[in-house]
Design an enzyme around this catalytic site. Structure first.
Site, short mmCIF file in Angstrom:
data_model
loop_
_atom_site.label_atom_id
_atom_site.label_comp_id
_atom_site.label_asym_id
_atom_site.label_seq_id
_atom_site.Cartn_x
_atom_site.Cartn_y
_atom_site.Cartn_z
CB CYS B 53 -44.15 35.78 33.67
SG CYS B 53 -44.08 34.48 35.02
CB CYS B 56 -42.17 36.40 41.20
SG CYS B 56 -41.46 37.72 40.11
CB CYS B 61 -40.26 38.22 33.23
SG CYS B 61 -39.16 38.33 34.36
CB CYS B 89 -37.16 32.86 36.86
SG CYS B 89 -38.59 32.80 37.70
CE LYS B 91 -40.01 33.15 41.66
NZ LYS B 91 -38.48 32.85 41.41
#
Lengths: 180, 929
Positions: B53, B56, B61, B89, B91
């Site tokens: 990912c 962020c 992750c 998460c 986001k």
């Protein structure tokens, strides 16, 4: 009213970093009405050797929207073609931004730096690269890294139209007069 | 939201889980509910792409992206990712809303209106965009010098970091305005000057026995132990300590143990020194480590002409002429070696030396290492003994004779540290920090009571209060003397890997920026170590140069991710951006920053990106972000754009003379090629098949070993940029953990910065009491918001409906005094500007402090400013209130006043989840071209 409109033109000139001189040039050209092809050709000519993302048409449009230029409509059935003329507000702005006055102001702003500015103007009567100017200014007491570098003096001269870039720096006629 | 399997309801549930982290129970591994779901047989063409990912900033992750008929329909945690352990998460789960957002940029454009107005973008070709940009940068370089151009960048997408390095090479500039200056950079630099580049990172998944969160809130967003992993380690630790002026979510857990330390903003170094005092007075320090591996035994001689040798180490810029009063052989003997540092041997009552050229103590040489003990899949080496036996003194004072015959007093550095810490004893520091001495003593004893309790998770809360580098140094020293540096769950830096995750950042074929250019770095006069460090120019100095033309004119910028308002005064910065003669921007959106550009080109969303990834922390993961869907329109990978910019400029990118401008796959081949001769294709295939690699197994010496100062691997430098010499010790001038910084001594003489020190924040109530008569409250900012990452995601409907407006936390008593209630819009005013946010009454903040949300802008508001002036709290910042060493802005801890905004909310923004404009932002995957 023209005074208030002139503020818009001055704001445009203030916000058009890097394009202020060409906008002033367009205004000065349009003291006498210019047809669109004439004006655009003259603008292109002025910009020769200087890269910009904006077309001559875009630049005159900015001045039109700010109220510095007015468009003279072509008249149907007559020979009159579309043309551009400075407005009263444009005149006020042009007067307020007089380059020769700005150059005088720059030279007078600091007696300490005056000689450095004049030295660059004299040196660039023959076109020079930045590196050549840097070499020329070695030992100049005004150039004291890390507080000031040669380009500290080059940029203001350019901004008042005393030197111009065309692959090298060259002193303009106005600049030559100042150092004569 | 056609075709998306994650419902808004489940998204909101996930948000709630992340937002109320303390309520989550501990887990032993990946969450079964988050493992990939079985695919129905009639589902059409469905693929699952293993990826990493980037919703962020920093946490790697691992995720599975489910793609149905070419369209991404869900993002879920990847169970092979041992760092994030199957979690992802809110986001991350909202990523499809970004990738398929109707407002994504899709084509190169140029502006047609003056700065300060709606740019009136018009589409152009890639050829025109690149040709114009390259030519303009080269023209400006010829006119004013490369230093008149700077790069502007955030700290985020790892494939968008050209302003940090390659762009500097392209134009020959030392200047970069990067968020790194206020986020992560001070930690990297402060730790580099102490022990190891980026040693601030701890490997939380190794479970510290005592978990200390210091200015960190990873339970909410990004960095290391993100989300659930943080909660797990918090729950399993014997003690959980939180140091933060504001009661964060996990702070409630620490508070139940009496270990929430709500210090006055900006007093972190005073607090850390108080802990050091407790550690030293209670003999809780690691004696063997201090004597053998720190410069604690080195002798400081006040009456000594500073001297030394030239040193560059990992700096990218100038070479430093070391000038130190630490006693060297050259000070006591004619012809002596300036690299031999003297200590007082308690056993022989004589001077002995450590050789900072070879890395060995007097009489020692390389010896075989013991096997060590396996802990958390890595080898824990013991601290080696002195052989021949010696015991360098760390306390006391000794008379020594200089080479000129003069007798002088020499004091071990550790004694000086003890003296400094005593000046900040818990009782004394209570007056500075506001935290009761008993609480500080309890926390320090809990942390240091046993060996190998783990490191301290200190993060950007300590970097934005005007004393950034010294805060970092104080904590690094605290970690070091308690024996928690490079140990299990200790502070141990970036994961080592030979994979370069920074595609597009390094142009190895381009001429490097000459050393001479670094002497011109903007801000270098005020912050002299910038020229050595070579990473950033001071943002305020850059904006000053744009506005004034001094010390030289600044005319152009390449902007790649990030924003101008991350630091300094945002209004001042915004006006500077508008003054630039030329700017090229690489962006996903029309943002406040990109609206100041002349040429704007579209980049890829992470779902469309291929790029290697390596843990930017100590978490050991090696993996990849893998392209899962096609990009819309003519979007390009950042790295591809930058390489093309080099090509159009005629500057080679790669060292391969036959292929100086590789295509994207060629660049990715270069990134992974240093490891096992991988090609990107093969690397990606193996990652898809087997999941994340563990760097501890792959690099057993360089990463799978604790206490690498013993095996010669600590001087290898950051990650794949390997230039180590294999010598034992540290990559510092003294080759020891520098409790006493010889670099600060050399470049900041007479400022008393050699040891960690507390400097009162520039605009604090103590430093400037007169300001507080009109502005009685102290504003802090920067807390993490579960649905946003800094300025990102405010145009994603799922995120925005949950958090539509900025909130200002205020104590109930203060709110009552001012006469405002929950949800009211208020003006927040400082001496430098004013903004509006809404009242969020919160008892977890002191009555004289408010907490502002940062990085706000409103994508729905008109260009070019998009409502940035309404609520962006860095408009309130004093641009000149900075860390004296690295220039980090004081974004936390400045004076404000608050009063009700009679006019309420700004009229042009979304203020509720019911706003119709949110519907216009729903994904439109069918309209991508």
């Amino acid at each position: 009213m023209p005074e208030r409109q002139a503020d818009n033109v001055l704001a445009l000139l203030d916000n058009a970093s890097g394009h202020r001189l060409v906008l002033l040039h367009i205004l000065s050209l349009c003291v006498v009405a210019q047809t669109t092809p004439e004006l655009d050709a003259a603008t292109s000519d002025y910009l020769k050797g200087q890269l910009t993302v904006f077309t001559p048409a875009t630049l005159r449009q900015w001045l039109l929207e700010a109220g510095g230029l007015e468009r003279i409509e072509p008249v149907e059935g007559e020979t009159r073609r579309e043309a551009w003329r400075i407005t009263a507000a444009g005149q006020i702005a042009l007067g307020a931004m007089s380059l020769s006055r700005q150059l005088t102001g720059l030279l007078d702003s600091s007696p300490k730096h005056r000689q450095t500015y004049l030295s660059i103007l004299r040196f660039c009567t023959t076109p020079r690269t930045r590196e050549e100017i840097e070499e020329h200014l070695e030992g100049d007491p005004s150039v004291c890294p890390p507080k000031t570098y040669p380009s500290t003096f080059i940029a203001p001269l350019e901004e008042v139209g005393a030197i111009r870039w065309a692959d090298k720096w060259a002193t303009t006629d106005m600049g030559k007069q100042a150092c004569a | 939201m056609i075709g998306l399997t994650l419902s808004r309801r489940s998204f909101m549930t996930a948000t709630a889980v992340a937002g109320v982290a303390a309520a989550v129970l501990p887990s032993a591994g990946a969450q079964p509910a988050l493992r990939p779901r079985p695919v129905p047989k009639d589902a059409g063409k469905i693929e699952k792409i293993r990826s990493c990912c980037r919703a962020c900033g920093k946490m790697e992750c691992g995720v599975w992206v489910t793609v149905k008929d070419g369209r991404a329909i869900s993002v879920e945690g990847d169970e092979s990712c041992f760092m994030s352990r199957g979690n992802c998460c809110t986001k991350s789960k909202s990523s499809m809303q970004a990738a398929y957002h109707p407002d994504r940029l899709k084509y190169p454009m140029k502006r047609t209106a003056p700065k300060g107005q709606d740019p009136k973008w018009v589409r152009i070709s890639w050829d025109e965009a690149l040709k114009t940009s390259a030519a303009k940068f080269m023209e400006i370089k010829k006119k004013y010098g490369g230093e008149s151009i700077f790069g502007l960048c955030g700290t985020s997408r790892v494939w968008s970091m050209a302003p940090y390095a390659s762009f500097k090479s392209l134009v020959g500039t030392p200047n970069a305005v990067v968020a790194y200056q206020i986020c992560k950079g001070p930690r990297h630099w402060g730790t580099q000057m102490t022990d190891l580049y980026a040693s601030a990172w701890i490997a939380g998944y190794e479970r510290p026995k005592v978990y200390v969160q210091w200015g960190s809130a990873t339970e909410i967003s990004n960095y290391d132990e993100s989300g659930r992993v943080t909660v797990d380690q918090m729950m399993e630790a014997e003690h959980h300590i939180v140091v933060n002026p504001r009661l964060q979510n996990t702070g409630t857990h620490a508070n139940r143990q009496g270990l929430w330390l709500p210090l006055r903003p900006g007093t972190d170094a005073a607090m850390a020194l108080a802990w050091i005092d407790v550690v030293i007075k209670n003999k809780l320090y690691d004696d063997a480590f201090i004597r053998r591996w720190t410069n604690g035994p080195y002798l400081y001689v006040e009456d000594l002409e500073p001297g030394g040798f030239d040193w560059q180490g990992p700096g990218r810029g100038e070479i430093i002429a070391l000038k130190t009063r630490l006693l060297k052989q050259s000070d006591i003997r004619e012809g002596g070696d300036p690299k031999k540092f003297m200590v007082w041997d308690e056993l022989s009552s004589s001077l002995k030396y450590f050789d900072a050229e070879t890395g060995y103590w007097e009489g020692e040489s390389k010896k075989p290492l013991p096997p060590g003990e396996m802990v958390h899949g890595a080898k824990l080496l013991p601290i080696s003994p002195f052989d021949p036996l010696k015991k360098p003194a760390i306390f006391g004072s000794y008379e020594v004779t200089l080479k000129n015959g003069k007798k002088v007093k020499a004091v071990p550095v550790f004694q000086k540290l003890a003296d400094r810490a005593a000046d900040y004893s818990p009782e004394k520091s209570e007056k500075i920090t506001g935290v009761p001495a008993a609480k500080v003593i309890a926390a320090a004893k809990a942390y240091a009571g046993k060996p190998l309790n783990g490191g301290i998770a200190y993060m950007l809360g300590i970097e934005q209060s005007g004393n950034a580098i010294q805060n970092v140094r104080a904590l690094a020293v605290l970690v070091g003397i308690t024996g928690n540096f490079d140990t299990p769950a200790g502070n141990r830096g970036y994961t080592f890997s030979l994979v370069n995750p920074l595609a597009g950042e390094f142009a190895f074929g381009a001429p490097p920026v000459p050393f001479k250019q670094y002497s011109k770095v903007l801000g270098g006069e005020k912050f002299p170590l910038l020229a050595w460090w070579g990473k950033w120019s001071d943002a305020t100095a850059v904006w000053d140069a744009v506005h004034t033309g001094k010390p030289y004119p600044v005319k152009a910028c390449l902007h790649e991710s990030g924003s101008f308002f991350s630091q300094s005064n945002a209004h001042y910065a915004q006006k500077a951006m508008e003054k630039l003669e030329f700017q090229m921007s690489l962006e996903l959106w029309h943002s406040v920053t990109s609206e100041t550009a002349d040429i704007l080109v579209p980049v890829l969303h992470w779902l469309e990106v291929d790029c290697p990834r390596v843990s930017q922390s100590a978490h050991s993961g090696i993996g990849a972000t893998c392209k899962a869907i096609e990009a819309p329109g003519e979007c390009k990978h950042d790295a591809e754009i930058i390489i093309q910019l080099f090509k159009y400029s005629g500057v080679p990118w790669s060292r391969d003379k036959n292929n100086p401008w590789p295509d994207l796959e060629g660049e990715l081949d270069i990134c992974v090629g240093g490891w096992k001769n991988y090609t990107w294709k093969k690397y990606r295939e193996e990652f898809q098949k087997n999941g994340w690699w563990d760097a501890k197994k792959e690099e057993p010496d360089a990463w799978g070993t604790y206490r690498r100062y013993e095996n010669g691997q600590l001087r290898a430098g950051p990650t794949w940029f390997r230039y180590g010499d294999g010598k034992p010790g540290f990559l510092t001038p003294t080759m020891k953990m520098e409790l006493w910084s010889t670099l600060l001594e050399s470049k900041h003489p007479g400022q008393d910065l050699e040891l960690p020190s507390h400097l009162e924040p520039h605009d604090s109530p103590v430093a400037r009491p007169e300001l507080y008569k009109e502005y009685p409250l102290t504003a802090i900012s920067g807390r993490r918001i579960p649905v946003y990452f800094h300025s990102e995601h405010r145009q994603l409907p799922w995120c925005r409906e949950l958090w539509p407006v900025p909130k200002m936390e205020i104590n109930p008593a203060t709110a009552a005094k001012i006469g405002v209630k929950q949800g009211d819009w208020v003006w927040i005013e400082s001496p430098y500007g004013k903004i509006r946010q809404t009242v969020d009454i919160y008892a977890g903040i002191a009555p004289n402090v408010i907490n502002l949300e940062h990085a706000w802008w409103f994508p729905e508001a008109k260009p070019p400013y998009h409502g940035f002036y309404h609520s962006n709290c860095n408009i309130l910042v004093n641009k000149d209130a900075q860390c004296v060493i690295g220039g980090s802005s004081t974004l936390r801890g400045y004076p404000v006043k608050v009063y009700k905004a009679a006019e309420g909310a700004p009229k042009d923004i979304i203020t509720s989840a019911n706003d119709e404009r949110l519907k216009k932002w729903l994904p439109v995957p069918e309209k991508r071209g």
